[in-house]
Design a protein around this motif. Structure first.
Motif, mmCIF file in Angstrom:
data_model
loop_
_atom_site.group_PDB
_atom_site.id
_atom_site.type_symbol
_atom_site.label_atom_id
_atom_site.label_comp_id
_atom_site.label_asym_id
_atom_site.label_seq_id
_atom_site.Cartn_x
_atom_site.Cartn_y
_atom_site.Cartn_z
ATOM 1 N N TYR A 330 0.862 -1.175 0.000
ATOM 2 C CA TYR A 330 0.000 0.000 0.000
ATOM 3 C C TYR A 330 0.903 1.231 0.000
ATOM 4 C CZ TYR A 330 -3.756 -3.181 1.338
ATOM 5 O OH TYR A 330 -4.666 -4.207 1.365
ATOM 6 N N HIS A 331 0.497 2.243 -0.738
ATOM 7 C CA HIS A 331 1.273 3.479 -0.797
ATOM 8 C C HIS A 331 0.463 4.638 -0.230
ATOM 9 C CE1 HIS A 331 3.199 1.073 -4.067
ATOM 10 N NE2 HIS A 331 4.282 1.561 -3.500
ATOM 11 N N TRP A 332 1.165 5.550 0.422
ATOM 12 C CA TRP A 332 0.489 6.766 0.857
ATOM 13 C C TRP A 332 1.236 7.985 0.353
ATOM 14 C CZ3 TRP A 332 0.872 5.566 6.792
ATOM 15 C CH2 TRP A 332 2.208 5.538 7.187
ATOM 16 N N GLY A 333 0.465 9.083 0.260
ATOM 17 C CA GLY A 333 1.028 10.312 -0.287
ATOM 18 C C GLY A 333 1.923 11.017 0.721
ATOM 19 N N ARG A 334 2.551 12.057 0.247
ATOM 20 C CA ARG A 334 3.413 12.865 1.116
ATOM 21 C C ARG A 334 2.569 13.664 2.109
ATOM 22 N NH1 ARG A 334 8.617 13.628 -0.957
ATOM 23 N NH2 ARG A 334 8.933 12.820 -3.066
ATOM 24 N N VAL A 335 3.159 13.955 3.243
ATOM 25 C CA VAL A 335 2.522 14.822 4.232
ATOM 26 C C VAL A 335 3.340 16.101 4.326
ATOM 27 C CG1 VAL A 335 1.869 15.124 6.633
ATOM 28 C CG2 VAL A 335 1.581 12.898 5.549
ATOM 29 N N ARG A 336 2.701 17.200 4.007
ATOM 30 C CA ARG A 336 3.360 18.502 4.134
ATOM 31 C C ARG A 336 2.981 19.098 5.483
ATOM 32 N NH1 ARG A 336 1.759 23.992 1.538
ATOM 33 N NH2 ARG A 336 3.521 25.290 2.115
ATOM 34 N N LEU A 337 3.958 19.268 6.330
ATOM 35 C CA LEU A 337 3.727 19.747 7.689
ATOM 36 C C LEU A 337 3.733 21.272 7.705
ATOM 37 C CD1 LEU A 337 3.333 18.875 10.616
ATOM 38 C CD2 LEU A 337 5.825 18.831 10.863
ATOM 39 N N LEU A 338 2.552 21.840 7.838
ATOM 40 C CA LEU A 338 2.428 23.294 7.825
ATOM 41 C C LEU A 338 2.935 23.875 9.137
ATOM 42 C CD1 LEU A 338 -1.153 23.615 6.275
ATOM 43 C CD2 LEU A 338 1.048 23.729 5.098
ATOM 44 N N GLY A 339 3.654 24.968 9.038
ATOM 45 C CA GLY A 339 4.101 25.657 10.235
ATOM 46 C C GLY A 339 5.510 25.334 10.660
ATOM 47 N N PHE A 340 6.155 24.362 9.991
ATOM 48 C CA PHE A 340 7.514 24.007 10.367
ATOM 49 C C PHE A 340 8.525 24.259 9.247
ATOM 50 C CE2 PHE A 340 5.803 21.514 13.940
ATOM 51 C CZ PHE A 340 6.743 21.826 14.903
ATOM 52 N N GLY A 341 8.055 24.528 8.047
ATOM 53 C CA GLY A 341 8.995 24.686 6.938
ATOM 54 C C GLY A 341 9.562 23.333 6.545
ATOM 55 N N LYS A 342 10.656 23.357 5.796
ATOM 56 C CA LYS A 342 11.268 22.113 5.335
ATOM 57 C C LYS A 342 12.355 21.680 6.302
ATOM 58 C CE LYS A 342 10.329 22.658 0.393
ATOM 59 N NZ LYS A 342 10.917 22.691 -0.977
ATOM 60 N N PHE A 343 12.112 20.546 6.936
ATOM 61 C CA PHE A 343 13.081 19.998 7.880
ATOM 62 C C PHE A 343 13.417 18.573 7.459
ATOM 63 C CE2 PHE A 343 11.685 23.316 10.865
ATOM 64 C CZ PHE A 343 12.896 23.668 11.436
ATOM 65 N N SER A 344 14.675 18.319 7.223
ATOM 66 C CA SER A 344 15.147 16.954 7.036
ATOM 67 C C SER A 344 16.030 16.621 8.231
ATOM 68 C CB SER A 344 15.951 16.830 5.745
ATOM 69 O OG SER A 344 17.138 17.613 5.827
ATOM 70 N N THR A 345 16.326 15.334 8.386
ATOM 71 C CA THR A 345 17.189 14.941 9.504
ATOM 72 C C THR A 345 18.547 15.629 9.401
ATOM 73 O OG1 THR A 345 16.079 12.809 9.696
ATOM 74 C CG2 THR A 345 18.278 12.980 10.652
ATOM 75 N N SER A 346 19.069 15.711 8.177
ATOM 76 C CA SER A 346 20.389 16.334 8.006
ATOM 77 C C SER A 346 20.346 17.824 8.336
ATOM 78 C CB SER A 346 20.893 16.120 6.577
ATOM 79 O OG SER A 346 19.994 16.672 5.633
ATOM 80 N N VAL A 347 19.262 18.503 7.944
ATOM 81 C CA VAL A 347 19.126 19.932 8.251
ATOM 82 C C VAL A 347 19.041 20.147 9.761
ATOM 83 C CG1 VAL A 347 17.545 21.905 8.102
ATOM 84 C CG2 VAL A 347 18.100 20.593 6.042
ATOM 85 N N MET A 348 18.257 19.310 10.435
ATOM 86 C CA MET A 348 18.137 19.444 11.888
ATOM 87 C C MET A 348 19.477 19.175 12.570
ATOM 88 S SD MET A 348 14.355 17.926 12.872
ATOM 89 C CE MET A 348 14.406 16.406 11.934
ATOM 90 N N LYS A 349 20.178 18.149 12.088
ATOM 91 C CA LYS A 349 21.466 17.796 12.696
ATOM 92 C C LYS A 349 22.467 18.936 12.551
ATOM 93 C CE LYS A 349 24.827 14.027 12.850
ATOM 94 N NZ LYS A 349 25.212 12.719 12.294
ATOM 95 N N LYS A 350 22.522 19.547 11.371
ATOM 96 C CA LYS A 350 23.434 20.677 11.165
ATOM 97 C C LYS A 350 23.065 21.841 12.078
ATOM 98 C CE LYS A 350 24.598 19.592 6.342
ATOM 99 N NZ LYS A 350 24.411 19.975 4.917
ATOM 100 N N GLY A 351 21.771 22.083 12.250
ATOM 101 C CA GLY A 351 21.336 23.173 13.114
ATOM 102 C C GLY A 351 21.714 22.942 14.570
ATOM 103 N N ILE A 352 21.631 21.686 15.009
ATOM 104 C CA ILE A 352 22.018 21.350 16.383
ATOM 105 C C ILE A 352 23.519 21.523 16.559
ATOM 106 C CG2 ILE A 352 22.190 19.454 18.047
ATOM 107 C CD1 ILE A 352 19.513 18.403 16.827
ATOM 108 N N GLU A 353 24.286 21.024 15.591
ATOM 109 C CA GLU A 353 25.746 21.134 15.685
ATOM 110 C C GLU A 353 26.209 22.584 15.655
ATOM 111 O OE1 GLU A 353 26.903 18.730 12.394
ATOM 112 O OE2 GLU A 353 26.816 16.835 13.519
ATOM 113 N N ALA A 354 25.452 23.437 14.957
ATOM 114 C CA ALA A 354 25.810 24.852 14.872
ATOM 115 C C ALA A 354 25.311 25.663 16.069
ATOM 116 C CB ALA A 354 25.247 25.442 13.575
ATOM 117 N N GLY A 355 24.571 25.021 16.958
ATOM 118 C CA GLY A 355 24.052 25.723 18.124
ATOM 119 C C GLY A 355 22.769 26.481 17.855
ATOM 120 N N GLU A 356 22.184 26.315 16.680
ATOM 121 C CA GLU A 356 20.930 26.991 16.361
ATOM 122 C C GLU A 356 19.775 26.400 17.170
ATOM 123 O OE1 GLU A 356 18.029 27.846 12.483
ATOM 124 O OE2 GLU A 356 19.996 26.893 12.214
ATOM 125 N N TYR A 357 19.850 25.090 17.407
ATOM 126 C CA TYR A 357 18.846 24.396 18.209
ATOM 127 C C TYR A 357 19.529 23.783 19.433
ATOM 128 C CZ TYR A 357 16.413 24.744 13.750
ATOM 129 O OH TYR A 357 15.865 25.217 12.587
#
Length: 570
Positions: A330-357
């Motif tokens: 079974y396949h399901w469509g993409r979920v666009r999460l409103l209110g958070f922008g585009k977050f990938s695991t790599s983007v979040m990880k870079k932000g944490i390492e940079a002290g942004e989060y």
């Protein structure tokens, strides 16, 4: 509706709650259900609470069997309602289980790459697969597809994060499997395919093979004999070749879809794997590893994103060669999460390492850890994810949906307190010394009351926004305290004008306030930080979600010189 009729309804609802949860019900939960089913009674809330508390006191002394017996006698429809809701609340379409053989269990899996903690998207996969497994009395497997030591390198902590957070969501896996532990098994079946002439070692670089593939032409190594391919395969395992050398699955080189032509099953990766170090040099691609594991683990049904539709087409070649039956997909469509922008695991990880989060549970991030720290109820997350269903239609998901679902659960649990953000001091002249008395919960007075002592002619704190909304001469009701009339804006002063609630009928507004000797509070939210002062009673609420009146639900995270709270939702 007369009192006796109300008493009977309250007793039925209290019995239903006790039957559902197997323990004495809470007054707030019964009151909420009563108000929901009979909204015409809202005006009688104060009169209803003693009736409910009387029913609870009696039912609290009953055994579970006695509760069930009485409910079956006076309201059997409420038992049926629970069973119907248990089946239909899931909002999930039935699975086609025609492929499930006698004695076989319906088996589903979630297969994350543990290169970070679960996000809201991962939570959907965990919850839906778990719910389906329970729906069919089946098996739910958590399998870590951690065979990419370079591009999506696993994090050692993330394996346990996934298991722990699945349990917190109420979806504990029946079995946990880690792919990096099972490479010899994949090697065994790679060699079977080589011996069958269905896999070959390719020495072409990426661009050369792509040019040939796009023209529907075989690479020069495609027709090598199995013996030669086995020799080259063993050389790959020994580290004798450069990284461009791969093992390909032989498909249809003229297939109408170039993506399905002789796809890569194994490649050479010399980078160290966090779990197994440099024990292996040859790693399976996800399409191969996943195909193997779905068979080995007896997976009967796969739910995956529609962006992976070609995966099944690739894997079916291997299943056909080995004589295996492919699972239902079974396949399901993409979920666009409103209110958070585009977050990938790599983007979040870079932000944490940079002290942004501050970490993976920073309230600005769409992770399960962040939602947990903000004080969301796992049941609310489950309900929302299940209600999305399984459809190929792309979905826009607003956090407001989760807020509404969580509010249904947390509203009855959360104690109330005053918190004033952006505080300004208001001097009240002519006011007597007194103690404000306010319920911890407006619908459950049995919990007790907050008492806030106020000196005569005091200073109290109100929000800057409230100050700016009034002008000299306005009468204001300081909630649960008394009435004041504004006499000056600079300095900000008012005079005491009694405690008569009739001023509300004349248009006076109620605002919240805080004592000047309250606790300093810092609220960390997904959009901003708030700074202010709260009642001192908040120091009893560590790790609990409270409602700061006229502000938001918040979880009290730490209590030191400054109380730190995490913003849950309005």
């Amino acid at each position: 509706m007369d009192t006796r009729e109300i008493e009977l309804i309250a007793r039925k609802l209290a019995l239903q709650n006790a039957y559902k949860y197997g323990k004495a019900p809470q007054a707030g939960a019964v009151m909420g259900k009563l108000m929901g089913t009979h909204p015409e009674l809202k005006a009688q809330a104060k009169e209803l609470m003693p009736i409910i508390q009387k029913a609870l006191a009696e039912i609290g002394q009953m055994t579970n069997d006695e509760v069930k017996s009485e409910l079956e006698s006076i309201a059997p429809e409420l038992i049926e309602e629970l069973h119907v809701k248990k089946e239909t609340r899931r909002g999930l379409p039935e699975l086609d289980i025609s492929n499930v053989k006698p004695g076989q269990k319906v088996t589903l899996r979630i297969a994350p790459n543990p290169n970070g903690p679960p996000s809201l998207g991962n939570a959907r996969g965990i919850i839906v697969n778990y719910e389906y497994a329970r729906m069919y009395d089946g098996v739910f497997i958590m399998r870590f597809d951690d065979t990419d030591p370079s591009i999506k390198k696993p994090m050692l902590e993330a394996y346990q994060w996934y298991v722990d957070q699945a349990k917190w969501l109420g979806c504990p896996p029946d079995k946990v499997v880690i792919a990096s532990d099972r490479l010899p098994l994949y090697y065994e079946y790679a060699e079977k395919l080589i011996e069958m002439g269905k896999a070959y070692v390719c020495f072409c670089d990426h661009d050369t093979f792509k040019e040939l593939k796009d023209k529907g032409e075989p690479c020069p190594h495609r027709d090598a004999l199995p013996e030669e391919n086995m020799k080259n395969w063993r050389a790959m395992l020994n580290g004798d070749f450069e990284e461009k050398v791969v093992l390909r699955i032989k498909t249809d080189i003229r297939h109408k879809d170039p993506a399905l032509r002789d796809w890569v099953a194994f490649r050479i990766v010399r980078e160290e794997h966090p779990r197994v170090g440099k024990k292996y040099l040859v790693w399976p691609m996800l399409d191969f590893e996943s195909a193997m594991e779905d068979h080995f683990l007896g997976v009967t049904h796969i739910i995956r994103g529609k962006d992976l539709m070609k995966t099944a087409d690739k894997q079916r070649y291997v299943y056909k060669y080995l004589g295996w039956e492919y699972p239902k997909v079974y396949h399901w469509g993409r979920v666009r999460l409103l209110g958070f922008g585009k977050f990938s695991t790599s983007v979040m990880k870079k932000g944490i390492e940079a002290g942004e989060y501050t970490g993976w549970d920073d309230p600005r991030l769409p992770t399960v850890a962040a939602l947990k720290r903000r004080g969301f109820e796992p049941e609310a997350i489950r309900n929302v994810m299940v209600n999305m269903g399984v459809t190929e239609t792309d979905i826009e998901f607003s956090m407001e949906t989760l807020y509404a679902e969580n509010r249904k659960i947390v509203d009855a649990k959360a104690n109330r307190y005053f918190f004033v953000n952006d505080p300004v001091a208001l001097r009240v002249k002519g006011a007597p010394q007194t103690t404000a008395k306010a319920p911890l919960h407006p619908l459950d007075h049995a919990r007790g009351f907050r008492e806030i002592h106020v000196d005569e002619n005091p200073e109290v704190l109100v929000t800057l926004a409230d100050k700016n909304a009034f002008r000299v001469g306005d009468i204001i009701r300081l909630k649960d305290l008394y009435n004041v009339r504004l006499t000056s804006m600079e300095p900000f002063e008012a005079e005491y004008v009694g405690n008569d609630l009739s001023v509300l009928k004349q248009g006076a507004r109620i605002i919240h306030w805080a004592p000047v000797d309250g606790l300093p509070v810092r609220v960390l939210g997904p959009d901003r930080e708030y700074h202010g002062v709260a009642e001192r009673g908040v120091h009893n609420e560590l790790n609990n979600v409270v409602q700061f009146e006229r502000f938001a639900f918040c979880r009290i995270d730490s209590i030191n010189r400054v109380v730190v709270a995490y913003y849950t939702h309005p």
